[in-house]
Each structure stands twice: as C-alpha cells, then as structure tokens.
Design a protein around this motif. Sequence first.
Motif, PDB file in Angstrom:
ATOM      1  N   GLU A  39       9.020  24.300 -16.122  1.00  0.00           N
ATOM      2  CA  GLU A  39       8.006  23.843 -15.078  1.00  0.00           C
ATOM      3  C   GLU A  39       8.327  22.372 -14.132  1.00  0.00           C
ATOM      4  O   GLU A  39       7.885  22.413 -13.067  1.00  0.00           O
ATOM      5  CB  GLU A  39       6.693  23.862 -15.581  1.00  0.00           C
ATOM      6  N   VAL A  40       9.278  21.922 -14.924  1.00  0.00           N
ATOM      7  CA  VAL A  40       9.852  20.732 -14.240  1.00  0.00           C
ATOM      8  C   VAL A  40      11.337  20.652 -14.035  1.00  0.00           C
ATOM      9  O   VAL A  40      11.804  20.558 -15.319  1.00  0.00           O
ATOM     10  CB  VAL A  40       9.282  19.488 -14.811  1.00  0.00           C
ATOM     11  N   VAL A  41      11.855  20.769 -12.907  1.00  0.00           N
ATOM     12  CA  VAL A  41      13.260  21.152 -12.986  1.00  0.00           C
ATOM     13  C   VAL A  41      14.359  19.631 -12.544  1.00  0.00           C
ATOM     14  O   VAL A  41      13.838  19.292 -11.354  1.00  0.00           O
ATOM     15  CB  VAL A  41      13.655  22.424 -11.720  1.00  0.00           C
ATOM     16  N   PRO A  42      15.093  19.593 -13.350  1.00  0.00           N
ATOM     17  CA  PRO A  42      16.104  18.430 -12.540  1.00  0.00           C
ATOM     18  C   PRO A  42      16.826  19.044 -11.329  1.00  0.00           C
ATOM     19  O   PRO A  42      17.538  20.093 -11.461  1.00  0.00           O
ATOM     20  CB  PRO A  42      17.170  18.208 -13.912  1.00  0.00           C
ATOM     21  N   TRP A  52      13.256  15.183  -9.459  1.00  0.00           N
ATOM     22  CA  TRP A  52      12.673  16.082 -10.355  1.00  0.00           C
ATOM     23  C   TRP A  52      11.879  16.958  -9.365  1.00  0.00           C
ATOM     24  O   TRP A  52      10.937  16.592  -8.677  1.00  0.00           O
ATOM     25  CB  TRP A  52      11.424  15.532 -11.538  1.00  0.00           C
ATOM     26  N   LEU A  53      11.945  18.190  -9.545  1.00  0.00           N
ATOM     27  CA  LEU A  53      11.080  19.483  -8.844  1.00  0.00           C
ATOM     28  C   LEU A  53      10.061  20.085  -9.759  1.00  0.00           C
ATOM     29  O   LEU A  53      10.439  20.538 -10.803  1.00  0.00           O
ATOM     30  CB  LEU A  53      12.155  20.379  -8.383  1.00  0.00           C
ATOM     31  N   VAL A  54       8.996  19.728  -9.348  1.00  0.00           N
ATOM     32  CA  VAL A  54       7.615  20.234 -10.068  1.00  0.00           C
ATOM     33  C   VAL A  54       7.268  21.681  -9.453  1.00  0.00           C
ATOM     34  O   VAL A  54       6.734  22.038  -8.534  1.00  0.00           O
ATOM     35  CB  VAL A  54       6.359  19.326 -10.020  1.00  0.00           C
ATOM     36  N   LEU A  55       7.532  22.698 -10.316  1.00  0.00           N
ATOM     37  CA  LEU A  55       7.302  24.034 -10.064  1.00  0.00           C
ATOM     38  C   LEU A  55       5.883  24.673 -10.711  1.00  0.00           C
ATOM     39  O   LEU A  55       5.387  25.545 -10.373  1.00  0.00           O
ATOM     40  CB  LEU A  55       8.375  25.064 -10.554  1.00  0.00           C
ATOM     41  N   GLY A  56       5.392  24.034 -11.887  1.00  0.00           N
ATOM     42  CA  GLY A  56       4.253  24.158 -12.581  1.00  0.00           C
ATOM     43  C   GLY A  56       3.057  24.026 -11.635  1.00  0.00           C
ATOM     44  O   GLY A  56       2.828  23.032 -11.296  1.00  0.00           O
ATOM     45  N   TYR A  57       2.020  25.009 -11.543  1.00  0.00           N
ATOM     46  CA  TYR A  57       0.785  24.636 -10.904  1.00  0.00           C
ATOM     47  C   TYR A  57      -0.003  23.697 -11.474  1.00  0.00           C
ATOM     48  O   TYR A  57      -0.535  22.773 -10.771  1.00  0.00           O
ATOM     49  CB  TYR A  57       0.058  26.088 -10.802  1.00  0.00           C
ATOM     50  N   LEU A 306       5.873  14.922 -18.400  1.00  0.00           N
ATOM     51  CA  LEU A 306       5.443  15.962 -17.448  1.00  0.00           C
ATOM     52  C   LEU A 306       6.305  17.153 -17.738  1.00  0.00           C
ATOM     53  O   LEU A 306       7.180  17.339 -17.698  1.00  0.00           O
ATOM     54  CB  LEU A 306       5.607  15.497 -16.023  1.00  0.00           C
ATOM     55  N   GLY A 307       5.265  18.212 -18.075  1.00  0.00           N
ATOM     56  CA  GLY A 307       5.751  19.597 -18.129  1.00  0.00           C
ATOM     57  C   GLY A 307       6.888  19.379 -19.439  1.00  0.00           C
ATOM     58  O   GLY A 307       7.909  20.277 -19.382  1.00  0.00           O
ATOM     59  N   GLY A 308       6.840  18.763 -20.494  1.00  0.00           N
ATOM     60  CA  GLY A 308       7.833  18.754 -21.361  1.00  0.00           C
ATOM     61  C   GLY A 308       9.080  17.689 -21.241  1.00  0.00           C
ATOM     62  O   GLY A 308      10.199  17.588 -21.986  1.00  0.00           O
ATOM     63  N   ARG A 309       9.173  16.856 -19.954  1.00  0.00           N
ATOM     64  CA  ARG A 309      10.364  16.156 -19.552  1.00  0.00           C
ATOM     65  C   ARG A 309       9.807  14.811 -19.755  1.00  0.00           C
ATOM     66  O   ARG A 309       8.611  14.486 -19.590  1.00  0.00           O
ATOM     67  CB  ARG A 309      10.609  16.419 -18.080  1.00  0.00           C
ATOM     68  N   VAL A 310      10.787  13.981 -19.928  1.00  0.00           N
ATOM     69  CA  VAL A 310      10.380  12.352 -19.921  1.00  0.00           C
ATOM     70  C   VAL A 310      10.856  11.877 -18.742  1.00  0.00           C
ATOM     71  O   VAL A 310      12.275  11.897 -18.102  1.00  0.00           O
ATOM     72  CB  VAL A 310      11.242  11.961 -21.200  1.00  0.00           C
ATOM     73  N   LEU A 319       7.384  17.674  -4.940  1.00  0.00           N
ATOM     74  CA  LEU A 319       6.380  18.444  -4.985  1.00  0.00           C
ATOM     75  C   LEU A 319       6.792  19.968  -4.472  1.00  0.00           C
ATOM     76  O   LEU A 319       7.033  20.374  -3.406  1.00  0.00           O
ATOM     77  CB  LEU A 319       5.151  18.220  -4.130  1.00  0.00           C
ATOM     78  N   GLY A 320       6.889  20.940  -5.421  1.00  0.00           N
ATOM     79  CA  GLY A 320       7.363  22.082  -5.453  1.00  0.00           C
ATOM     80  C   GLY A 320       6.351  23.092  -4.930  1.00  0.00           C
ATOM     81  O   GLY A 320       5.664  23.934  -5.996  1.00  0.00           O
TER      82      GLY A 320
END
Length: 415
Positions: A39-42, A52-57, A306-310, A319-320
Amino acid sequence: MPEPAPELSYGPAPVPLFGARFRGEPASLYRELRREHGEVVPVLLDGDVPAWLVLGYRELHQVTSDPELFSRDSARWNQWPRIPADWPLLPVISPEQPSVLGTVGERHRQRAALIEEALEAVEPLELRGHVERFADELIDGVCGVGAADLVGQFAAPLPVRVLAHLFGFREEHGPGLVAALNDILDGQDRAMAAEGYLRTAMARLVAERRQQPGDDVVSRLLANARAYEVTVEEVTHDVMVMLAVGHQPTADWIGNSLRLMLTDQRFAASLFGGRSSVAEAMNEVLWEDTPIQNMAGRWTARDTRLGGRVLRAGDLVILGLQGANSDPRVRTHGSALTGGNNAHFSFGHGDHRCPFPAQETAEVIARTGIEVVLDRLPDLDLAIPPTSLTRRASPWLRGLVELPVRFTPGPARGA
C-alpha cells in the motif's frame, strides 16, 4: 558544499513515477504496484529523486488526517540538497510557494476560509447560465462541420473561460488565458513565458478590482482580505492558483466523462436526449479515472511507520488519489456506480482538501458543459476506435490528448 541528502531505505527497487506507462489504464497499473510493493510504494520522481506513493485508502486517510505528522511544509524535505534549480517539479513543491498551497496551520485555514467565502457567493443558477453561454459559443464553432475534437475545442477552453468571467476578467482576455494555461501544462519552451503572462494578467486584474470593485470573486477576496489578515500580494497568488487548479482538472473531468459515455453502453441513452446518466458517469470518473491521479505532497515531521514501511523524518509522501480510490480492501465488486457515493479521494481530504464551494463550481461547469454537448450535437459518436484514444503521459493529471468525434452537422444557436 551542502551535505548530501540521505538515501531512502526502500527494500524493493523503487518505481519510476513518470513515463509512457501512465498513458494506460490506471486500474491495471495500480493493481500491479500494489501487488509488488503493497500500500506504500517506493518511487522515483524526475531526476531519480526518491519519494513514497501511498496507494492504500486507509493509509491515505491516515496521512491526510494528521497534518502534524504528515506536514504540508515542504521546507522539511530531506532531499533539498540534491534538487537542481531547474527541477521540473519545483513549481509544485517549492519551499517558497507563496500561494495558499504552501501555507500550513492557522495561516492556511485563514486563507482557505477567505477563498471559500468568496466562492460561496457565486449563485448556482447564474453560474449555470454562464457555462451554457460559453459552451454554446464553443459548440457554435464546430456544429456546422460535423466533426470536432471535444478536448481541444471544448473541454480544454470551457472551464478557464467560465472561471475568468467569475474572477472578473474581461471577455477578450479569455482566449489568452486558455493559451497560457495550455502552454504551462505542456511544459515546453513556452511554459516560462506563459507563466509570466499569467502573473502579469493576475496582477493587472487585482489592481483594477482594487480601484473598481465589482460582483466577482476577486473583488470579494479583496474586500474581505483584511478580516482574514491576508495581503493583496497573497490574494494575487491565490487567484492564480485558483485559476490553474480549477481549470485543468475540470477540463479533464469533462473529457474523461465524455469518453466514458461514448465508449460504455450503459450510458447510450444519455447520448440521445437523456440526461439522467450524466451525473453517474461523472461520479464513476471520480472513482475510476480521476483527473488528479497523484499529488505531491506531504513531508514526515519525524520517523514513522506507514503501511508496513519505515519513513524517515523529511521524506516526501505522494498522495495516490486514484490508487486509494481503487483499493480492493474498501471497494465492493463491480461498477463504481454507487448511487452518488462520494467517499472517493478525488477532491482530497483533510485540511488541504479542495474547498467545497470549489468542488461545486467544478461540478456545475463539467455537468452543464456535458449537457450542452449532448443537447447540441445529435448522434454523437467517436471518430476513431476507443483503443486509439491517447492519454497524456503524466502521473499527476490524467486526461485525453484529444477526443475526436463525428455527428450530423447542424446550425449555430444564433442562426
């Protein structure tokens, strides 16, 4: 020499957030990114700048609901030492952004409240009348030909013509503003000159309205600025942002909605005299094909997860919006035609969301413009196969390069 910017600890290889892949369908792209990265993409921005791109609602809701941890203050960015002076995204995230977009906290709330108050005074029926007039003028220019590009000849010029009128520009300034905003969007050699043209035009308009106030948005901003402790210079910057931000997403909303109605059988009835499905098509676009796909951004105030990322202090968070809209964890199976469900992120969320009066203005412009097209152009149809339609290769604003159509020629409204 400045110290080097810190590297972001990604794990999997980051994804370039640019290129031709953004011309394709967003659903498959964001499914692929979610499957490979979560849900959080590098990601890498232009020049291999990390973010970081946040995809999770849920994750995006967390980011936009916590302005202290995920700050709008771009001065926090830990990558500034590696950003060149000609970086193409500087106009979006400069630490010296003078408009309402660059303010935080109480200062942002003051300037946003001033803008909302000025836009709330726009009477909806009067606004609709202005949209119908400008839309009819644009259709008059093509209706006798039997063919048109509904992006270049209609969707692109309509919002800025309407907004320019609401702000107090004289009618003859409309075409020049359209050309300048298109040049800025293209990002080519004319972009700098176009931005200078817009700044000069805005400064001239504000000066005129200070001398001769009228019944327009800029006059109301100036009349109430002192109460909100906003300067004339700040009003000038905010008017420029309002025009730019209100123009292209609304144009893409019109174009994307017309594309959907012309390519999806569910909306066939609206193409032959009906209007009941226009709002449904527009709402589906906000869920599935939203004009603003991604936004930069937020900056972490401290190390966090956030979403398992540090995430480290000062990391840039994108903001995705489209990714969050299509999050399978919060979406039901099937179509996004959800009876007016507006729980999408297409207008943002939190303190920095698009002001509600601005959302209403964009909706009236888009819906009225589409209805004029359907009323004026009989037996409207695509002039090319749907698979041949081309999108801009942009991760930020999603819209068609053109929308060629054909129809039975008819007389101009005044003929």
